[in-house]
Design a protein around this motif. Structure first.
Motif, PDB file in Angstrom:
ATOM      1  N   VAL A  23       0.855  -1.183   0.000  1.00 15.26           N
ATOM      2  CA  VAL A  23       0.000   0.000   0.000  1.00 15.26           C
ATOM      3  C   VAL A  23       0.892   1.235   0.000  1.00 15.26           C
ATOM      4  O   VAL A  23       1.711   1.417   0.906  1.00 15.26           O
ATOM      5  N   SER A  24       0.737   2.060  -1.024  1.00 15.90           N
ATOM      6  CA  SER A  24       1.491   3.301  -1.063  1.00 15.90           C
ATOM      7  C   SER A  24       0.511   4.473  -1.100  1.00 15.90           C
ATOM      8  O   SER A  24      -0.571   4.374  -1.654  1.00 15.90           O
ATOM      9  N   GLY A  25       0.930   5.568  -0.487  1.00 18.99           N
ATOM     10  CA  GLY A  25       0.014   6.701  -0.357  1.00 18.99           C
ATOM     11  C   GLY A  25      -0.678   6.668   0.992  1.00 18.99           C
ATOM     12  O   GLY A  25      -0.500   5.741   1.775  1.00 18.99           O
ATOM     13  N   SER A  26      -1.482   7.653   1.251  1.00 16.31           N
ATOM     14  CA  SER A  26      -2.101   7.801   2.565  1.00 16.31           C
ATOM     15  C   SER A  26      -3.528   7.269   2.580  1.00 16.31           C
ATOM     16  O   SER A  26      -4.373   7.742   1.828  1.00 16.31           O
ATOM     17  N   ILE A  27      -3.756   6.319   3.431  1.00 17.71           N
ATOM     18  CA  ILE A  27      -5.107   5.860   3.732  1.00 17.71           C
ATOM     19  C   ILE A  27      -5.304   6.071   5.225  1.00 17.71           C
ATOM     20  O   ILE A  27      -4.548   5.551   6.035  1.00 17.71           O
ATOM     21  N   PHE A  28      -6.315   6.827   5.578  1.00 15.82           N
ATOM     22  CA  PHE A  28      -6.576   7.142   6.971  1.00 15.82           C
ATOM     23  C   PHE A  28      -7.494   6.092   7.585  1.00 15.82           C
ATOM     24  O   PHE A  28      -8.315   5.483   6.908  1.00 15.82           O
ATOM     25  N   ASN A  29      -7.329   5.908   8.866  1.00 14.17           N
ATOM     26  CA  ASN A  29      -8.270   5.090   9.645  1.00 14.17           C
ATOM     27  C   ASN A  29      -8.507   3.712   9.035  1.00 14.17           C
ATOM     28  O   ASN A  29      -9.654   3.257   8.920  1.00 14.17           O
ATOM     29  N   ILE A  30      -7.436   3.043   8.662  1.00 11.36           N
ATOM     30  CA  ILE A  30      -7.594   1.699   8.111  1.00 11.36           C
ATOM     31  C   ILE A  30      -8.275   0.802   9.132  1.00 11.36           C
ATOM     32  O   ILE A  30      -7.814   0.680  10.266  1.00 11.36           O
ATOM     33  N   ASN A  31      -9.395   0.199   8.753  1.00 12.83           N
ATOM     34  CA  ASN A  31     -10.105  -0.642   9.697  1.00 12.83           C
ATOM     35  C   ASN A  31     -10.255  -2.085   9.226  1.00 12.83           C
ATOM     36  O   ASN A  31     -10.602  -2.961  10.031  1.00 12.83           O
ATOM     37  N   VAL A  32     -10.029  -2.331   7.936  1.00 13.62           N
ATOM     38  CA  VAL A  32     -10.055  -3.707   7.447  1.00 13.62           C
ATOM     39  C   VAL A  32      -9.050  -3.838   6.303  1.00 13.62           C
ATOM     40  O   VAL A  32      -8.957  -2.952   5.451  1.00 13.62           O
ATOM     41  N   MET A  33      -8.323  -4.938   6.287  1.00 18.04           N
ATOM     42  CA  MET A  33      -7.479  -5.288   5.151  1.00 18.04           C
ATOM     43  C   MET A  33      -7.868  -6.704   4.737  1.00 18.04           C
ATOM     44  O   MET A  33      -8.146  -7.539   5.610  1.00 18.04           O
ATOM     45  N   GLY A  34      -7.886  -6.947   3.441  1.00 22.23           N
ATOM     46  CA  GLY A  34      -8.340  -8.271   3.035  1.00 22.23           C
ATOM     47  C   GLY A  34      -7.944  -8.639   1.622  1.00 22.23           C
ATOM     48  O   GLY A  34      -7.324  -7.858   0.898  1.00 22.23           O
ATOM     49  N   TRP A  35      -8.283  -9.859   1.288  1.00 22.04           N
ATOM     50  CA  TRP A  35      -8.054 -10.391  -0.053  1.00 22.04           C
ATOM     51  C   TRP A  35      -9.372 -10.944  -0.599  1.00 22.04           C
ATOM     52  O   TRP A  35     -10.113 -11.638   0.111  1.00 22.04           O
ATOM     53  N   TYR A  36      -9.611 -10.639  -1.855  1.00 22.93           N
ATOM     54  CA  TYR A  36     -10.754 -11.165  -2.578  1.00 22.93           C
ATOM     55  C   TYR A  36     -10.224 -11.908  -3.803  1.00 22.93           C
ATOM     56  O   TYR A  36      -9.071 -11.749  -4.175  1.00 22.93           O
ATOM     57  N   PRO A  86      -7.122 -26.692  -7.758  1.00 21.64           N
ATOM     58  CA  PRO A  86      -7.537 -26.045  -9.014  1.00 21.64           C
ATOM     59  C   PRO A  86      -8.685 -25.048  -8.825  1.00 21.64           C
ATOM     60  O   PRO A  86      -8.728 -24.033  -9.524  1.00 21.64           O
ATOM     61  N   GLN A  87      -9.569 -25.288  -7.881  1.00 20.19           N
ATOM     62  CA  GLN A  87     -10.684 -24.362  -7.654  1.00 20.19           C
ATOM     63  C   GLN A  87     -10.249 -23.055  -7.008  1.00 20.19           C
ATOM     64  O   GLN A  87     -11.054 -22.141  -6.836  1.00 20.19           O
ATOM     65  N   ASP A  88      -8.987 -22.960  -6.626  1.00 22.41           N
ATOM     66  CA  ASP A  88      -8.455 -21.692  -6.116  1.00 22.41           C
ATOM     67  C   ASP A  88      -8.006 -20.781  -7.254  1.00 22.41           C
ATOM     68  O   ASP A  88      -7.625 -19.630  -7.013  1.00 22.41           O
ATOM     69  N   THR A  89      -8.040 -21.275  -8.471  1.00 23.34           N
ATOM     70  CA  THR A  89      -7.638 -20.477  -9.621  1.00 23.34           C
ATOM     71  C   THR A  89      -8.528 -19.248  -9.762  1.00 23.34           C
ATOM     72  O   THR A  89      -9.757 -19.361  -9.814  1.00 23.34           O
ATOM     73  N   ALA A  90      -7.897 -18.080  -9.780  1.00 22.72           N
ATOM     74  CA  ALA A  90      -8.642 -16.823  -9.843  1.00 22.72           C
ATOM     75  C   ALA A  90      -7.654 -15.666  -9.904  1.00 22.72           C
ATOM     76  O   ALA A  90      -6.450 -15.848  -9.699  1.00 22.72           O
ATOM     77  N   VAL A  91      -8.199 -14.492 -10.159  1.00 22.06           N
ATOM     78  CA  VAL A  91      -7.435 -13.273  -9.955  1.00 22.06           C
ATOM     79  C   VAL A  91      -7.682 -12.822  -8.519  1.00 22.06           C
ATOM     80  O   VAL A  91      -8.835 -12.724  -8.086  1.00 22.06           O
ATOM     81  N   TYR A  92      -6.612 -12.601  -7.794  1.00 19.89           N
ATOM     82  CA  TYR A  92      -6.693 -12.219  -6.389  1.00 19.89           C
ATOM     83  C   TYR A  92      -6.454 -10.715  -6.247  1.00 19.89           C
ATOM     84  O   TYR A  92      -5.481 -10.179  -6.804  1.00 19.89           O
ATOM     85  N   TYR A  93      -7.327 -10.079  -5.486  1.00 20.42           N
ATOM     86  CA  TYR A  93      -7.250  -8.636  -5.291  1.00 20.42           C
ATOM     87  C   TYR A  93      -7.084  -8.315  -3.808  1.00 20.42           C
ATOM     88  O   TYR A  93      -7.760  -8.911  -2.964  1.00 20.42           O
ATOM     89  N   CYS A  94      -6.216  -7.369  -3.528  1.00 28.52           N
ATOM     90  CA  CYS A  94      -6.140  -6.901  -2.144  1.00 28.52           C
ATOM     91  C   CYS A  94      -7.078  -5.710  -1.976  1.00 28.52           C
ATOM     92  O   CYS A  94      -7.335  -4.959  -2.920  1.00 28.52           O
ATOM     93  N   ASN A  95      -7.555  -5.555  -0.786  1.00 33.36           N
ATOM     94  CA  ASN A  95      -8.534  -4.523  -0.465  1.00 33.36           C
ATOM     95  C   ASN A  95      -8.200  -3.915   0.882  1.00 33.36           C
ATOM     96  O   ASN A  95      -7.835  -4.616   1.823  1.00 33.36           O
ATOM     97  N   VAL A  96      -8.313  -2.600   0.941  1.00 35.46           N
ATOM     98  CA  VAL A  96      -8.150  -1.889   2.207  1.00 35.46           C
ATOM     99  C   VAL A  96      -9.369  -0.998   2.395  1.00 35.46           C
ATOM    100  O   VAL A  96      -9.779  -0.277   1.476  1.00 35.46           O
ATOM    101  N   HIS A  97      -9.955  -1.072   3.568  1.00 32.91           N
ATOM    102  CA  HIS A  97     -11.114  -0.243   3.903  1.00 32.91           C
ATOM    103  C   HIS A  97     -10.659   0.802   4.904  1.00 32.91           C
ATOM    104  O   HIS A  97     -10.146   0.449   5.979  1.00 32.91           O
TER     105      HIS A  97
END
Length: 120
Positions: A23-36, A86-97
């Motif tokens: 994560v680069s740049g400023s994100i304030f009050n991070i309350n959740v980090m996750g992967w989708y 094989p069912q884990d095959t996907a594009v994985y995205y990180c997410n910050v709330h």
């Protein structure tokens, strides 16, 4: 703000990968980090989430195989994936709330995704 995910690739069933999100740049009050993840023809689904503070939660199908962790000082979140199938095959995205301003708590920030392909 930029979220850069890396670590995807091609792996055989039973193998492991470790995804990293910087994560680069400023994100304030991070309350959740996750992967989708999003598999072809399917909707994006939550794989692992880490409330801050709080305990990690996982998609049922990855429990016991995937582990989410973070390095707060280095603004990184990781997803260790073991016993890949094989069912884990996907594009994985990180997410910050978090927030775009010091008084904001409700914004979602996404990375571009990294492709994980698991062969049988």
């Amino acid at each position: 703000v930029q979220l850069q995910a890396s670590g995807g690739g091609l792996v055989q069933a039973g193998g492991s990968l470790r995804l990293t999100c910087v994560v680069s740049g400023s994100i304030f009050n991070i309350n959740v980090m996750g992967w989708y993840r999003q598999a072809p023809g399917k909707q994006r689904e939550l794989v692992a989430t880490m409330p801050i503070p709080g305990s990690a939660e996982y998609l049922d199908s990855v429990k016991g195989r995937f582990t989410i962790s973070r390095n707060y000082a280095r603004n990184r979140v990781y997803l260790q994936m073991n016993s890949l199938q094989p069912q884990d095959t996907a594009v994985y995205y990180c997410n910050v709330h978090g927030g775009r301003t010091p008084s904001d708590y409700g914004a979602d920030f996404w990375g571009e995704g990294t492709l994980v392909t698991v062969s049988s």
